[in-house]
Write a protein that holds these residues in place. Structure first.
Motif, PDB file in Angstrom:
ATOM      1  N   ILE A 140       0.683  -1.038   0.074  1.00  0.00           N
ATOM      2  CA  ILE A 140       0.008  -0.135   0.058  1.00  0.00           C
ATOM      3  C   ILE A 140       0.878   1.200  -0.044  1.00  0.00           C
ATOM      4  O   ILE A 140       1.563   1.676   0.830  1.00  0.00           O
ATOM      5  CB  ILE A 140      -1.026  -0.072   1.363  1.00  0.00           C
ATOM      6  CG1 ILE A 140      -1.573  -1.338   1.478  1.00  0.00           C
ATOM      7  CG2 ILE A 140      -1.809   1.239   1.152  1.00  0.00           C
ATOM      8  CD1 ILE A 140      -2.732  -1.735   0.310  1.00  0.00           C
ATOM      9  N   THR A 141       0.610   2.014  -0.867  1.00  0.00           N
ATOM     10  CA  THR A 141       1.279   3.348  -1.125  1.00  0.00           C
ATOM     11  C   THR A 141       0.477   4.237  -1.117  1.00  0.00           C
ATOM     12  O   THR A 141      -0.522   4.524  -1.815  1.00  0.00           O
ATOM     13  CB  THR A 141       2.344   3.255  -2.464  1.00  0.00           C
ATOM     14  OG1 THR A 141       2.996   2.301  -2.526  1.00  0.00           O
ATOM     15  CG2 THR A 141       3.313   4.543  -2.302  1.00  0.00           C
TER      16      THR A 141
ATOM     17  N   SER B 187       4.701   7.550  -0.718  1.00  0.00           N
ATOM     18  CA  SER B 187       5.100   7.746  -1.888  1.00  0.00           C
ATOM     19  C   SER B 187       6.592   8.428  -1.784  1.00  0.00           C
ATOM     20  O   SER B 187       6.871   9.044  -1.135  1.00  0.00           O
ATOM     21  CB  SER B 187       4.300   8.769  -2.933  1.00  0.00           C
ATOM     22  OG  SER B 187       4.020   9.984  -2.115  1.00  0.00           O
ATOM     23  N   GLU B 188       7.215   8.186  -3.072  1.00  0.00           N
ATOM     24  CA  GLU B 188       8.509   8.704  -3.120  1.00  0.00           C
ATOM     25  C   GLU B 188       8.529  10.349  -3.237  1.00  0.00           C
ATOM     26  O   GLU B 188       9.576  10.838  -2.626  1.00  0.00           O
ATOM     27  CB  GLU B 188       9.355   8.113  -4.353  1.00  0.00           C
ATOM     28  CG  GLU B 188       9.564   6.536  -4.266  1.00  0.00           C
ATOM     29  CD  GLU B 188      10.359   6.032  -5.478  1.00  0.00           C
ATOM     30  OE1 GLU B 188      10.848   7.158  -6.401  1.00  0.00           O
ATOM     31  OE2 GLU B 188      10.633   4.867  -5.591  1.00  0.00           O
TER      32      GLU B 188
ATOM     33  N   LYS C 157      -2.909  16.362  -7.738  1.00  0.00           N
ATOM     34  CA  LYS C 157      -2.042  15.577  -8.397  1.00  0.00           C
ATOM     35  C   LYS C 157      -2.106  14.163  -7.924  1.00  0.00           C
ATOM     36  O   LYS C 157      -2.007  13.151  -8.635  1.00  0.00           O
ATOM     37  CB  LYS C 157      -0.576  15.969  -8.221  1.00  0.00           C
ATOM     38  CG  LYS C 157       0.507  15.141  -9.078  1.00  0.00           C
ATOM     39  CD  LYS C 157       1.547  15.945  -8.998  1.00  0.00           C
ATOM     40  CE  LYS C 157       2.856  15.116  -9.768  1.00  0.00           C
ATOM     41  NZ  LYS C 157       4.257  15.998  -9.875  1.00  0.00           N
ATOM     42  N   ALA C 158      -2.138  13.767  -6.682  1.00  0.00           N
ATOM     43  CA  ALA C 158      -2.283  12.409  -5.978  1.00  0.00           C
ATOM     44  C   ALA C 158      -3.470  11.893  -6.447  1.00  0.00           C
ATOM     45  O   ALA C 158      -3.409  10.537  -6.884  1.00  0.00           O
ATOM     46  CB  ALA C 158      -2.177  12.567  -4.393  1.00  0.00           C
ATOM     47  N   LEU C 159      -4.709  12.377  -6.555  1.00  0.00           N
ATOM     48  CA  LEU C 159      -5.950  11.793  -7.064  1.00  0.00           C
ATOM     49  C   LEU C 159      -5.698  11.370  -8.619  1.00  0.00           C
ATOM     50  O   LEU C 159      -6.338  10.551  -9.045  1.00  0.00           O
ATOM     51  CB  LEU C 159      -6.790  12.697  -6.963  1.00  0.00           C
ATOM     52  CG  LEU C 159      -7.433  13.066  -5.264  1.00  0.00           C
ATOM     53  CD1 LEU C 159      -8.347  14.240  -5.379  1.00  0.00           C
ATOM     54  CD2 LEU C 159      -8.026  11.776  -4.743  1.00  0.00           C
ATOM     55  N   LYS C 160      -4.990  12.403  -9.312  1.00  0.00           N
ATOM     56  CA  LYS C 160      -4.607  11.937 -10.798  1.00  0.00           C
ATOM     57  C   LYS C 160      -3.633  10.934 -11.031  1.00  0.00           C
ATOM     58  O   LYS C 160      -3.994  10.001 -11.827  1.00  0.00           O
ATOM     59  CB  LYS C 160      -4.263  13.169 -11.526  1.00  0.00           C
ATOM     60  CG  LYS C 160      -5.352  14.345 -11.757  1.00  0.00           C
ATOM     61  CD  LYS C 160      -4.535  15.341 -12.446  1.00  0.00           C
ATOM     62  CE  LYS C 160      -5.504  16.644 -12.638  1.00  0.00           C
ATOM     63  NZ  LYS C 160      -4.979  17.908 -13.195  1.00  0.00           N
TER      64      LYS C 160
ATOM     65  N   VAL D  40       0.737   5.964  -6.298  1.00  0.00           N
ATOM     66  CA  VAL D  40       0.079   5.430  -5.111  1.00  0.00           C
ATOM     67  C   VAL D  40      -1.023   4.882  -5.457  1.00  0.00           C
ATOM     68  O   VAL D  40      -1.600   4.612  -6.535  1.00  0.00           O
ATOM     69  CB  VAL D  40      -0.593   7.105  -4.567  1.00  0.00           C
ATOM     70  CG1 VAL D  40       0.617   7.881  -3.996  1.00  0.00           C
ATOM     71  CG2 VAL D  40      -1.254   7.504  -5.399  1.00  0.00           C
ATOM     72  N   ASN D  41      -1.577   3.884  -4.742  1.00  0.00           N
ATOM     73  CA  ASN D  41      -2.814   3.025  -4.670  1.00  0.00           C
ATOM     74  C   ASN D  41      -3.807   3.308  -3.739  1.00  0.00           C
ATOM     75  O   ASN D  41      -4.942   2.743  -3.790  1.00  0.00           O
ATOM     76  CB  ASN D  41      -2.249   1.632  -4.921  1.00  0.00           C
ATOM     77  CG  ASN D  41      -1.690   1.146  -3.592  1.00  0.00           C
ATOM     78  OD1 ASN D  41      -1.434   1.618  -2.563  1.00  0.00           O
ATOM     79  ND2 ASN D  41      -1.298  -0.291  -3.736  1.00  0.00           N
ATOM     80  N   VAL D  42      -3.620   4.252  -2.743  1.00  0.00           N
ATOM     81  CA  VAL D  42      -4.513   4.539  -1.764  1.00  0.00           C
ATOM     82  C   VAL D  42      -4.376   6.127  -1.697  1.00  0.00           C
ATOM     83  O   VAL D  42      -3.443   6.591  -1.245  1.00  0.00           O
ATOM     84  CB  VAL D  42      -4.627   3.850  -0.302  1.00  0.00           C
ATOM     85  CG1 VAL D  42      -5.491   4.542   0.479  1.00  0.00           C
ATOM     86  CG2 VAL D  42      -4.807   2.223  -0.660  1.00  0.00           C
TER      87      VAL D  42
END
Length: 288
Positions: A23-24, A59-60, A67-70, A78-80
């Motif tokens: 999970i990222t 995330s790195e 941006k995270a949502l995109k 990311v996956n969450v």
């Protein structure tokens, strides 16, 4: 042959159980940004309830929320992601419809400049408050909620810069949720020349969810299963109370004049009927 098939099926089952869920989530904006602490703890709790092996890592790169949502939509980095829900986000992503803050994200206190308290003494009606200018993040659903209720909002993409905008008198108040504002006002990185207004609050129905990519149904099911189990056995409530009871006590909501706003962007699938998912307030003075 039958033994071979059974043995192979058992191997597959054990392998699935031993698989690690990676999970990222979005890295916090800075070391002083504490907004990720509770959601990450809740993610860990949900995963522990399921009994799976997992790794939970930021995330790195640092990403603004939009941006995270995109990135999540594109299955990159990311996956969450946890975010306030609205109709558009639920069309683009897959929500786990359990409000992680039990609705407190829509309970807003006012961050103001420390030379402004006297001005807010004259705010007795919502129409008085609407004449003042709130500060909000440009891509936050709350910005649309405030605008739809008649506020002229000053916005910016940078979370950290919102405090500067308020400090520089480009806005009159920064509505922050009761679960966020105390960490911010206690933080030297944000609190210079600012304070929490003592008598007013804004409240509207709002939910922050964990979101995953539309194609990540197995992950959504896993997180939903873990959260539901945590609700059932009381560990969700324990974490919630441990994290937020002091903040709620400090807010003194029952003694505040609460202005109730409408949220027309709240999706119809929001589980408002499940009372156990929402914080139940004490009686307080409220005005529509």
């Amino acid at each position: 042959m039958v033994k071979l098939i059974v043995g192979f099926a058992l191997f597959i089952s054990l392998s699935a159980q031993a698989a690690t869920w990676r999970i990222t989530y979005p890295r916090p904006m800075s070391e002083s940004d504490k907004r990720s602490i509770y959601p990450v703890k809740l993610l860990a709790l949900a995963l522990e309830q399921t009994g799976v092996q997992y790794s939970l890592m930021p995330s790195e790169r640092i990403m603004l929320q939009n941006k995270a949502l995109k990135r999540l939509m594109d299955s990159r980095d990311v996956n969450v992601v946890w975010s306030v829900t609205d109709k558009q986000r639920e069309q683009q992503l897959l929500p786990i419809r359990i409000p992680i803050y039990k609705g407190l994200i829509g309970w807003r206190l006012l961050l103001i400049r420390d030379d402004m308290p006297a001005r807010f003494k004259y705010v007795q009606k919502l129409e008085h408050l609407i004449k003042l200018i709130p500060v909000q993040g440009r891509d936050w659903p709350d910005t649309k909620v405030l605008q739809a209720n008649g506020f002229n909002v000053t916005s910016d993409n940078s979370y950290g810069n919102l405090f500067n905008i308020l400090r520089q008198a480009q806005g009159d108040f920064f509505p922050r949720s009761v679960v966020e504002i105390w960490d911010e006002i206690d933080n030297p990185a944000y609190n210079t020349d600012l304070m929490v207004e003592n008598e007013i609050a804004i409240r509207y129905p709002e939910a922050m969810y964990f979101f995953v990519n539309k194609k990540s149904r197995p992950l959504a099911n896993l997180l939903e299963k873990g959260l539901e189990k945590a609700i059932e056995n009381g560990t969700f409530e324990q974490l919630f109370v441990h994290t937020f009871q002091d903040k709620l006590d400090r807010a003194k909501m029952s003694s505040r004049h609460i202005f109730e706003l409408e949220n027309s962007f709240l999706p119809t699938a929001t589980p408002l009927e499940r009372k156990e998912l929402w914080y139940q307030p004490e009686e307080a003075s409220a005005e529509n």
